[in-house]
Scaffold this motif. Structure first.
Motif, PDB file in Angstrom:
ATOM      1  N   HIS A 127      26.225   5.750 -44.437  1.00 37.63           N
ATOM      2  CA  HIS A 127      26.978   7.202 -43.987  1.00 37.63           C
ATOM      3  C   HIS A 127      27.390   6.767 -42.621  1.00 37.63           C
ATOM      4  O   HIS A 127      27.950   7.651 -41.905  1.00 37.63           O
ATOM      5  CB  HIS A 127      25.865   8.111 -43.826  1.00 37.63           C
ATOM      6  N   TRP A 141      34.891   7.637 -51.300  1.00 35.90           N
ATOM      7  CA  TRP A 141      33.997   8.424 -50.845  1.00 35.90           C
ATOM      8  C   TRP A 141      33.369   9.359 -51.989  1.00 35.90           C
ATOM      9  O   TRP A 141      34.297   9.879 -52.893  1.00 35.90           O
ATOM     10  CB  TRP A 141      34.769   9.665 -50.056  1.00 35.90           C
ATOM     11  N   TYR A 160      36.219  11.960 -44.550  1.00 37.19           N
ATOM     12  CA  TYR A 160      34.709  12.325 -44.493  1.00 37.19           C
ATOM     13  C   TYR A 160      34.240  12.980 -43.414  1.00 37.19           C
ATOM     14  O   TYR A 160      33.434  13.833 -43.368  1.00 37.19           O
ATOM     15  CB  TYR A 160      33.987  11.165 -44.890  1.00 37.19           C
TER      16      TYR A 160
END
Length: 339
Positions: A127, A141, A160
């Motif tokens: 992350h 993603w 993202y």
């Protein structure tokens, strides 16, 4: 994934979820051999490299203590040291760099870059967009098992981060369409980039610039709501993808209290240091911390740079400098201006 090993063309492809495969009743040293056997690494190879593994893990005398007494960070150190001791064909890592102190994280990154330079394929699950952008050349993603985006790292990471922000749902339909498909532009559109001009010393837009010229990047904007403490950014990429530079207004000390309505921001380069070549510019408006894009124009503005002379210098940038020669038979110095 469960820690294990795959055989591909006779070579080991290590799958790594650090912290699994260790027996709590065995010492760290004993778990090195256990972990290696699970990964399919021959015992003789571990015997040959055990000192280097222990040194990399850097857990001192705790190497001979039962693993049940280890912290999660110590387990990760040991697991990473074992798995990267050899050069697997494929290395799949899940959030390995999220633990450990700064020095250990730096060691891990250096080790991974070394493996990559030797042809190892690295698959990093993380992350942390900083780590993804540093280590990866392609990003995928996934959200709840669904593919959301697949492409170059900077684009996917930006999308993202924007979606991860709670403000990202407050989007406006852009009134100004910029060339390129949807992957070239994203943001909340609370503030929009309406025009970008690459201006020369006389205020016009020349077909090309020369090394040493003045370059003014003028970013026109319009807002749909007041934006407090915005950051304007520019990124330069050479045509082969080399990221040359990526400055922004906040980091350069230009703090803008707010923008509301229309206006423009100038990024002024008095002496363009780029050598001859083709480049493209990314231009963007972000929030103060550069985590939320209001309008990001990705690789949309071409910039052509020519050499000021018939001869052109190799490399990306010109470094103003002087050559000096001092003869052993004389104290006189001959200097040639390298600028």
């Amino acid at each position: 994934p469960t820690q294990g090993a795959l055989k591909t063309n006779g070579r080991i492809a290590g799958l790594l979820e650090l912290g699994t495969g260790f027996h709590p009743d065995l010492t760290g040293r004993e778990n090195i051999f256990l972990n290696a056997s699970i990964l399919g690494i021959p015992r003789r190879e571990i015997v040959r490299q055990i000192d280097a593994i222990i040194d990399f893990a850097d857990i001192g005398p705790f190497i001979d203590v039962q693993v049940r007494n280890y912290s999660s960070g110590m387990v990760v150190r040991l697991g990473f040291a074992v798995t990267t001791a050899l050069q697997p064909e494929i290395l799949l890592i899940d959030e390995v760099l999220a633990v450990g102190d700064q020095n250990f994280q730096r060691k891990c990154i250096d080790r991974l870059e070394e493996l990559q330079s030797n042809g190892v394929t690295l698959v990093l699950v993380s992350h942390s967009m900083d780590q993804v952008e540093k280590l990866c050349s392609r990003a995928i993603w996934l959200a709840q098992g669904v593919l959301r985006s697949d492409g170059d790292v900077e684009t996917v990471a930006g999308m993202y981060l924007d979606t991860a922000s709670p403000l990202a749902t407050r989007r406006y339909v852009p009134k100004v369409q910029v060339g390129g498909d949807a992957t070239n532009r994203w943001g909340t559109y609370q503030a929009e980039i309406s025009q970008v001009e690459l201006l020369g010393v006389d205020g016009t837009q020349p077909p090309f610039f020369k090394t040493g010229d003045l370059l003014r990047v003028r970013i026109h904007y319009q807002t749909h709501a007041r934006i407090d403490t915005p950051t304007f950014g520019v990124a330069f990429h050479r045509s082969d993808g080399i990221h040359v530079n990526g400055p922004n207004s906040f980091r350069e000390g230009c703090e803008i209290p707010y923008i509301d309505g229309t206006g423009y921001v100038d990024y002024l380069i008095e002496y363009l240091p780029l050598n001859q070549g083709r480049y493209d510019l990314t231009v963007a408006i972000y929030d103060r911390d550069s985590t939320l894009a209001h309008d990001h124009h990705h690789h949309l503005y071409p910039l052509e740079v020519h050499s000021p002379t018939v001869w052109h210098e190799d490399g990306v940038v010109h470094i103003p400098a002087q050559w000096q020669h001092i003869s052993q038979g004389s104290e006189r110095a001959a200097a040639a201006d390298g600028t």
